[in-house]
Design a protein around this motif. Structure first.
Motif, PDB file in Angstrom:
ATOM      1  N   PRO A   3      33.311  34.685 138.199  1.00  0.00           N
ATOM      2  CA  PRO A   3      34.027  35.750 138.917  1.00  0.00           C
ATOM      3  C   PRO A   3      34.617  36.773 137.942  1.00  0.00           C
ATOM      4  O   PRO A   3      35.152  36.417 136.900  1.00  0.00           O
ATOM      5  CB  PRO A   3      35.152  35.003 139.649  1.00  0.00           C
ATOM      6  CG  PRO A   3      34.825  33.571 139.553  1.00  0.00           C
ATOM      7  CD  PRO A   3      33.906  33.356 138.412  1.00  0.00           C
ATOM      8  N   CYS A   4      34.474  38.026 138.332  1.00  0.00           N
ATOM      9  CA  CYS A   4      34.950  39.124 137.492  1.00  0.00           C
ATOM     10  C   CYS A   4      35.605  40.166 138.342  1.00  0.00           C
ATOM     11  O   CYS A   4      35.213  40.393 139.483  1.00  0.00           O
ATOM     12  CB  CYS A   4      33.765  39.876 136.872  1.00  0.00           C
ATOM     13  SG  CYS A   4      33.091  39.126 135.446  1.00  0.00           S
ATOM     14  N   LEU A   5      36.543  40.823 137.729  1.00  0.00           N
ATOM     15  CA  LEU A   5      37.049  42.035 138.340  1.00  0.00           C
ATOM     16  C   LEU A   5      36.310  43.135 137.581  1.00  0.00           C
ATOM     17  O   LEU A   5      36.472  43.278 136.369  1.00  0.00           O
ATOM     18  CB  LEU A   5      38.558  42.121 138.091  1.00  0.00           C
ATOM     19  CG  LEU A   5      39.391  42.913 139.085  1.00  0.00           C
ATOM     20  CD1 LEU A   5      39.249  42.339 140.484  1.00  0.00           C
ATOM     21  CD2 LEU A   5      40.851  42.894 138.665  1.00  0.00           C
ATOM     22  N   THR A   6      35.460  43.832 138.288  1.00  0.00           N
ATOM     23  CA  THR A   6      34.668  44.857 137.603  1.00  0.00           C
ATOM     24  C   THR A   6      35.329  46.201 137.813  1.00  0.00           C
ATOM     25  O   THR A   6      35.499  46.659 138.942  1.00  0.00           O
ATOM     26  CB  THR A   6      33.231  44.859 138.152  1.00  0.00           C
ATOM     27  OG1 THR A   6      32.651  43.606 137.801  1.00  0.00           O
ATOM     28  CG2 THR A   6      32.409  45.978 137.535  1.00  0.00           C
ATOM     29  N   VAL A   7      35.700  46.807 136.718  1.00  0.00           N
ATOM     30  CA  VAL A   7      36.332  48.124 136.782  1.00  0.00           C
ATOM     31  C   VAL A   7      35.290  49.124 136.317  1.00  0.00           C
ATOM     32  O   VAL A   7      34.774  49.030 135.210  1.00  0.00           O
ATOM     33  CB  VAL A   7      37.563  48.171 135.837  1.00  0.00           C
ATOM     34  CG1 VAL A   7      38.217  49.535 135.882  1.00  0.00           C
ATOM     35  CG2 VAL A   7      38.565  47.105 136.232  1.00  0.00           C
ATOM     36  N   SER A   8      34.990  50.070 137.178  1.00  0.00           N
ATOM     37  CA  SER A   8      33.918  51.011 136.893  1.00  0.00           C
ATOM     38  C   SER A   8      34.533  52.407 136.844  1.00  0.00           C
ATOM     39  O   SER A   8      35.168  52.842 137.799  1.00  0.00           O
ATOM     40  CB  SER A   8      32.926  50.876 138.033  1.00  0.00           C
ATOM     41  OG  SER A   8      31.798  51.568 137.786  1.00  0.00           O
ATOM     42  N   ILE A   9      34.371  53.069 135.731  1.00  0.00           N
ATOM     43  CA  ILE A   9      35.072  54.336 135.542  1.00  0.00           C
ATOM     44  C   ILE A   9      34.088  55.444 135.235  1.00  0.00           C
ATOM     45  O   ILE A   9      33.268  55.317 134.331  1.00  0.00           O
ATOM     46  CB  ILE A   9      36.047  54.205 134.349  1.00  0.00           C
ATOM     47  CG1 ILE A   9      37.056  53.090 134.627  1.00  0.00           C
ATOM     48  CG2 ILE A   9      36.777  55.517 134.096  1.00  0.00           C
ATOM     49  CD1 ILE A   9      37.737  52.578 133.385  1.00  0.00           C
ATOM     50  N   GLU A  10      34.215  56.523 135.986  1.00  0.00           N
ATOM     51  CA  GLU A  10      33.385  57.679 135.668  1.00  0.00           C
ATOM     52  C   GLU A  10      34.274  58.652 134.903  1.00  0.00           C
ATOM     53  O   GLU A  10      35.302  59.092 135.400  1.00  0.00           O
ATOM     54  CB  GLU A  10      32.881  58.326 136.953  1.00  0.00           C
ATOM     55  CG  GLU A  10      31.783  59.339 136.678  1.00  0.00           C
ATOM     56  CD  GLU A  10      31.386  60.121 137.916  1.00  0.00           C
ATOM     57  OE1 GLU A  10      31.350  59.506 138.991  1.00  0.00           O
ATOM     58  OE2 GLU A  10      31.163  61.332 137.787  1.00  0.00           O
ATOM     59  N   LEU A  11      33.876  58.944 133.692  1.00  0.00           N
ATOM     60  CA  LEU A  11      34.739  59.760 132.851  1.00  0.00           C
ATOM     61  C   LEU A  11      34.485  61.237 133.049  1.00  0.00           C
ATOM     62  O   LEU A  11      33.367  61.657 133.295  1.00  0.00           O
ATOM     63  CB  LEU A  11      34.490  59.425 131.378  1.00  0.00           C
ATOM     64  CG  LEU A  11      34.876  58.021 130.946  1.00  0.00           C
ATOM     65  CD1 LEU A  11      34.390  57.766 129.536  1.00  0.00           C
ATOM     66  CD2 LEU A  11      36.369  57.842 131.012  1.00  0.00           C
ATOM     67  N   LEU A  12      35.556  61.989 132.871  1.00  0.00           N
ATOM     68  CA  LEU A  12      35.413  63.439 132.836  1.00  0.00           C
ATOM     69  C   LEU A  12      34.668  63.752 131.568  1.00  0.00           C
ATOM     70  O   LEU A  12      34.926  63.168 130.526  1.00  0.00           O
ATOM     71  CB  LEU A  12      36.785  64.105 132.758  1.00  0.00           C
ATOM     72  CG  LEU A  12      37.665  63.970 133.991  1.00  0.00           C
ATOM     73  CD1 LEU A  12      39.066  64.456 133.673  1.00  0.00           C
ATOM     74  CD2 LEU A  12      37.082  64.765 135.135  1.00  0.00           C
ATOM     75  N   SER A  13      33.730  64.642 131.651  1.00  0.00           N
ATOM     76  CA  SER A  13      32.946  64.912 130.462  1.00  0.00           C
ATOM     77  C   SER A  13      32.710  66.405 130.336  1.00  0.00           C
ATOM     78  O   SER A  13      32.537  67.101 131.314  1.00  0.00           O
ATOM     79  CB  SER A  13      31.643  64.125 130.564  1.00  0.00           C
ATOM     80  OG  SER A  13      30.676  64.661 129.744  1.00  0.00           O
ATOM     81  N   VAL A  14      32.720  66.845 129.099  1.00  0.00           N
ATOM     82  CA  VAL A  14      32.494  68.266 128.851  1.00  0.00           C
ATOM     83  C   VAL A  14      31.089  68.670 129.265  1.00  0.00           C
ATOM     84  O   VAL A  14      30.856  69.710 129.843  1.00  0.00           O
ATOM     85  CB  VAL A  14      32.698  68.575 127.343  1.00  0.00           C
ATOM     86  CG1 VAL A  14      32.490  70.034 127.070  1.00  0.00           C
ATOM     87  CG2 VAL A  14      34.098  68.161 126.924  1.00  0.00           C
ATOM     88  N   SER A  15      30.153  67.784 128.953  1.00  0.00           N
ATOM     89  CA  SER A  15      28.763  68.109 129.272  1.00  0.00           C
ATOM     90  C   SER A  15      28.500  67.834 130.746  1.00  0.00           C
ATOM     91  O   SER A  15      29.321  67.259 131.444  1.00  0.00           O
ATOM     92  CB  SER A  15      27.831  67.259 128.418  1.00  0.00           C
ATOM     93  OG  SER A  15      27.964  65.915 128.806  1.00  0.00           O
ATOM     94  N   SER A  16      27.351  68.220 131.194  1.00  0.00           N
ATOM     95  CA  SER A  16      27.036  68.066 132.609  1.00  0.00           C
ATOM     96  C   SER A  16      26.807  66.616 132.997  1.00  0.00           C
ATOM     97  O   SER A  16      27.039  66.222 134.124  1.00  0.00           O
ATOM     98  CB  SER A  16      25.785  68.878 132.933  1.00  0.00           C
ATOM     99  OG  SER A  16      24.760  68.472 132.044  1.00  0.00           O
ATOM    100  N   SER A  17      26.367  65.819 132.042  1.00  0.00           N
ATOM    101  CA  SER A  17      26.046  64.445 132.427  1.00  0.00           C
ATOM    102  C   SER A  17      27.319  63.621 132.487  1.00  0.00           C
ATOM    103  O   SER A  17      28.255  63.852 131.756  1.00  0.00           O
ATOM    104  CB  SER A  17      25.087  63.817 131.426  1.00  0.00           C
ATOM    105  OG  SER A  17      25.786  63.508 130.246  1.00  0.00           O
ATOM    106  N   SER A  18      27.304  62.652 133.369  1.00  0.00           N
ATOM    107  CA  SER A  18      28.507  61.843 133.503  1.00  0.00           C
ATOM    108  C   SER A  18      28.433  60.678 132.535  1.00  0.00           C
ATOM    109  O   SER A  18      27.367  60.279 132.097  1.00  0.00           O
ATOM    110  CB  SER A  18      28.604  61.318 134.928  1.00  0.00           C
ATOM    111  OG  SER A  18      27.482  60.508 135.184  1.00  0.00           O
ATOM    112  N   ARG A  19      29.572  60.158 132.214  1.00  0.00           N
ATOM    113  CA  ARG A  19      29.625  58.964 131.385  1.00  0.00           C
ATOM    114  C   ARG A  19      30.304  57.885 132.196  1.00  0.00           C
ATOM    115  O   ARG A  19      31.339  58.134 132.809  1.00  0.00           O
ATOM    116  CB  ARG A  19      30.449  59.232 130.136  1.00  0.00           C
ATOM    117  CG  ARG A  19      29.715  60.153 129.229  1.00  0.00           C
ATOM    118  CD  ARG A  19      30.245  60.102 127.865  1.00  0.00           C
ATOM    119  NE  ARG A  19      29.841  61.297 127.160  1.00  0.00           N
ATOM    120  CZ  ARG A  19      30.457  61.791 126.131  1.00  0.00           C
ATOM    121  NH1 ARG A  19      31.543  61.184 125.686  1.00  0.00           N
ATOM    122  NH2 ARG A  19      30.027  62.868 125.546  1.00  0.00           N
TER     123      ARG A  19
END
Lengths: 277, 385
Positions: A108-124
């Motif tokens: 069992p895991c607590l999965t934390v998924s974060i989409e970062l703000l990014s300067v470039s167009s692609s997301s991180r």
């Protein structure tokens, strides 16, 4: 007890987890439909210190779904290493979106998924899988909200940072500290050793309105209620407070217990330090 | 040898030494015609780092006194680093740095000329040294990634500083994925957090790799080069091949180039089950130009050591074969060459982690071929000599 998904807006206070990480190495996260709690109920290992931190989930999450064990026991209790959660949420400081899910990736895991703000167009995207231990229902009774005892004195605390720097210096001189207060807004921090006695006096702190009228009517407002506690425990508590709370109350049960009741915006934190025996 | 570094380049040199100090405990200094080379290798021979500073980097550069052969030396990294210990101080107060080595004195002299006429002189004793060359050629690697150091710096930010190994690979949609690598502990009561960072192709200046390609290497060692690249604002390129083959991390600009060659975990070292694997294992390709390295037999990896010929013509001992199964470079504690990691044969226990050692060879002058089993010597493709 199953899947539970929360989508947190950028206003989630990740300092909550940073604070919890300073107060308890391993803590229990209790998830219920209305609230989220961080619990430390470490009778033996913590030397009797307990902590109860509560957040209303609707203040933080834009989406919150959970399903507990059953309708009557609609809660999930997870044990985890607080530092993991704190580190995971730290990544979210510049997040566009954050999602927390309970998953089972071989354990069992607590999965934390974060989409970062990014300067470039692609997301991180950063994903943290925090291993958790699901606590079985039979152990839930040990993890309930501690009852607040009737205190002898209730007083507002001074600026915590000031208190912390004073206690830090006192720590070099003694391993115990006496905290005493009265109903006239006076609070003293005292250490007494063979060589030296040091007392710091705080005045005009103010006392919160009393809950029970009868007990305190008889009490002499100048009379101090005191507790002798382990100074390291007090210091650990103060070290976790990075920001000055909205409201901070200290309740003293003479020679038994000191109870700190803090409110940081929408998060309430209660910390109990027993008298040094 | 005598060289003079001035201005901002002193800090660059200092930063390079700091980077090298993350890898090895001994610094090999070799003045070449191409420039001054600083190299090091870690004790388990699974990480090699090299910086080459072109003559233009220096205000004055003299590889060797006229008519004499260039001297090379090996010094304690700690001693050389001491001269550049505080980069803040170096930046603020050092105006010039002069490094000189002459055969007569047995000292390498590092002299810092600071503000207000202060001069700090470090006299370092050195050893006559082996020629340390790792054999690698970035051009032979099938996969390349290149990105500004800043992007890679941001990519490793979510990972804890203490994390030893990381897996880098190409995932679906040609996203570059970095994932923390944890050995599966038999005692699973305390499991570690797994962190994964996924970056889009657009952030890379070059991405020549198929989906599914992946390698696992020591993050701590990589961070050494990364911090240098970030401070110098350079792009960092990563050349890699099949798991088990060394990965080459490189930075380059007109005045210098740096290479970190790190061993990667091979297929047999990576534990299953598959879900923990970042991507499916790379199929073993048979690529003709890798023939030289096709023999994975550890015996073919050797260090052939050679001393410089000084006036007495003394020689080093015989070549030193590497022992297989050396302790992984990233394990905590003092480096040890003891081979106490016997492969476990218990079912369900993952094999002990082994970084295969890199190959080294030496540039052999015909008169000095080392004794011992026949070494695999590929052409030194760096072109130095």
């Amino acid at each position: 007890f199953l899947f539970q998904e929360k989508i947190i807006t950028a206003s989630f206070y990740n300092w909550v987890s940073a604070m919890v990480a300073k107060l308890a190495k391993i803590c229990t996260l209790r998830i219920s439909p209305q609230t989220l709690n961080f619990i430390l109920s470490d009778k033996v290992a913590g030397g009797g210190v307990s902590m109860w931190c509560e957040l209303e989930q609707e203040n933080f999450f834009s989406e919150f779904q959970m399903e507990g064990v059953s309708a009557e026991n609609n809660a999930i209790y997870l044990e985890l290493t607080s530092e993991n959660l704190s580190r995971a949420l730290k990544t979210a400081q510049n997040a566009r979106a954050l999602k927390v899910k309970l998953t089972n990736k071989h354990f069992p895991c607590l999965t934390v998924s974060i989409e970062l703000l990014s300067v470039s167009s692609s997301s991180r995207i950063v994903t943290h899988d925090i291993p958790v231990k699901v606590i079985p229902r039979k152990l839930w009774k040990d993890l309930q909200e501690p009852t607040v005892p009737n205190s002898d004195v209730s007083i507002y605390l001074p600026v915590l940072k000031t208190m912390k720097s004073i206690v830090e210096k006192m720590r070099n001189l003694s391993s115990h500290l006496i905290i005493e207060a009265n109903l006239s807004g006076d609070l003293n921090l005292k250490i007494e050793t063979e060589l030296v006695c040091v007392t710091t006096h705080f005045k005009d702190l103010g006392n919160p309105p009393l809950a029970s009228e009868d007990a305190s009517q008889d009490r002499d407002p100048e009379q101090m209620a005191e507790v002798r506690i382990d100074i390291r425990k007090l210091l650990q508590f103060l070290a976790g407070q990075q920001v000055n709370p909205t409201r901070a109350v200290c309740n003293i049960v003479s020679n038994k217990l000191v109870h700190f009741d803090l409110l940081h915006e929408d998060v309430s934190l209660q910390y109990f330090i027993p008298a040094f025996s | 040898m005598k060289c003079l570094v001035t201005g901002g380049n002193v800090k660059v040199l200092g930063k390079a030494v700091h980077s090298l100090s993350r890898i090895g405990e001994e610094l090999y200094l070799e003045p070449l015609e191409d420039g001054l080379s600083l190299r090091t290798v870690n004790s388990s021979r699974s990480a090699y780092a090299c910086f080459l500073f072109a003559p233009l980097f220096f205000q004055q550069y003299q590889a060797a006194a006229p008519g004499q052969e260039a001297l090379r030396c090996k010094i304690l990294m700690k001693s050389f680093l001491a001269a550049f210990r505080s980069l803040a101080m170096v930046e603020k107060s050092v105006e010039k740095c002069c490094i000189s080595l002459n055969g007569r004195s047995s000292r390498l002299v590092v002299q810092l000329h600071c503000r207000y006429g202060v001069r700090k002189t470090h006299n370092l004793s050195f050893q006559d040294c082996e020629s340390l060359q790792a054999i690698f050629d970035p051009a032979l690697c099938s996969h390349v990634l290149r990105a500004p150091a800043r992007v890679l710096g941001e990519a490793v930010l979510p990972f804890p500083p203490a994390l030893a190994e990381v897996t880098l690979g190409i995932g679906c949609g040609r996203r570059v994925i970095l994932r923390s690598y944890q050995e599966e502990e038999a005692d699973s009561s305390v499991r570690a957090m797994v962190t994964e960072m996924s970056i889009g192709e657009e952030d890379f200046q070059q991405l020549q790799a198929q989906e599914g390609a992946a390698i696992t290497f020591c993050l701590k060692e990589f961070r050494g080069l990364l911090s240098f690249a970030e401070s110098a604002n350079l792009s960092l390129s990563i050349h890699f091949d099949a798991p088990g083959r060394p990965a080459i991390f490189a930075v380059k600009d007109i005045l210098l180039d740096g290479h970190f060659v790190l061993a990667t975990m091979s297929e047999s070292d990576l534990h299953s089950p598959a879900p923990h694997r970042l991507v499916p294992p790379l199929q073993a390709h048979s690529t003709p130009h890798l023939d030289d390295f096709a023999n994975d037999d550890i015996d073919s990896y050797m260090i052939a050591m050679e001393t410089t010929v000084d006036s007495e013509g003394s020689r080093a001992g015989p070549s030193i074969p590497l022992s297989p199964g050396l302790r992984p470079p990233c394990s905590p504690g003092p480096y040890s060459e003891d081979n106490d990691a016997e492969p476990s044969t218990e079912p369900g226990t993952p094999p002990p982690k082994k970084f295969r050692s890199l190959f080294f060879g030496s540039i052999l002058a015909p008169a000095h071929s080392p004794p011992g089993p026949s070494p695999v010597l590929a052409e030194d493709s760096e072109g130095e000599g």
